[in-house]
Design an enzyme around this catalytic site. Structure first.
Site, PDB file in Angstrom:
ATOM      1  N   CYS A  30       0.842  -1.209   0.000  1.00 39.38           N
ATOM      2  CA  CYS A  30       0.000   0.000   0.000  1.00 39.38           C
ATOM      3  C   CYS A  30       0.877   1.260   0.000  1.00 39.38           C
ATOM      4  O   CYS A  30       1.557   1.546   0.978  1.00 39.38           O
ATOM      5  CB  CYS A  30      -0.899  -0.056   1.237  1.00 39.38           C
ATOM      6  SG  CYS A  30      -1.741   1.480   1.639  1.00 39.38           S
ATOM      7  N   CYS A  33       0.176   3.768   2.726  1.00 34.47           N
ATOM      8  CA  CYS A  33       0.644   3.204   4.002  1.00 34.47           C
ATOM      9  C   CYS A  33       2.144   3.455   4.168  1.00 34.47           C
ATOM     10  O   CYS A  33       2.598   3.849   5.246  1.00 34.47           O
ATOM     11  CB  CYS A  33       0.388   1.703   4.073  1.00 34.47           C
ATOM     12  SG  CYS A  33      -1.342   1.233   3.997  1.00 34.47           S
TER      13      CYS A  33
END
Length: 106
Positions: A30, A33
């Site tokens: 991600c 992230c």
């Protein structure tokens, strides 16, 4: 630096913690992230002694994210005394996260 937490250690590390806990639900694939990672680590240093900051890889731990209805990552949840105080999803600014923490724990 923030530490990792798993489904197995979640109850002890988060729900039974003497300190409030900010947990970052993330995954290595991600992009947002990964962008939030350094911000979360900085918050761990800034709030050291006042707040426990942990990260949970949602690919390796699926029970806890499911229990808390996490459908998108990154998601940050602030816990105190085993209860959810606040939740934010997506890449947000460090100042927004600090404001969330101080407004709930101030």
């Amino acid at each position: 630096m923030s530490a990792q937490v798993s489904d197995g250690s979640f109850e002890t590390e988060v729900l039974r913690s003497d300190l409030p806990v900010l947990i970052d639900f993330w995954a290595p694939w991600c992009g947002p992230c990964r962008a939030m990672g350094p911000v979360v680590d900085e918050l761990a240093e800034e709030f050291s002694g006042q707040l426990k900051v942990l990260k949970m890889n949602v690919d390796e731990n699926q029970a806890t994210p499911s229990k808390y209805g996490i459908r998108a990552i990154p998601t940050l949840i602030l816990f105190k005394d085993g209860e959810v105080l606040e939740q934010v999803t997506g890449a947000v600014s460090k100042s927004s996260i600090k404001e969330m923490i101080t407004s709930k724990l101030g």
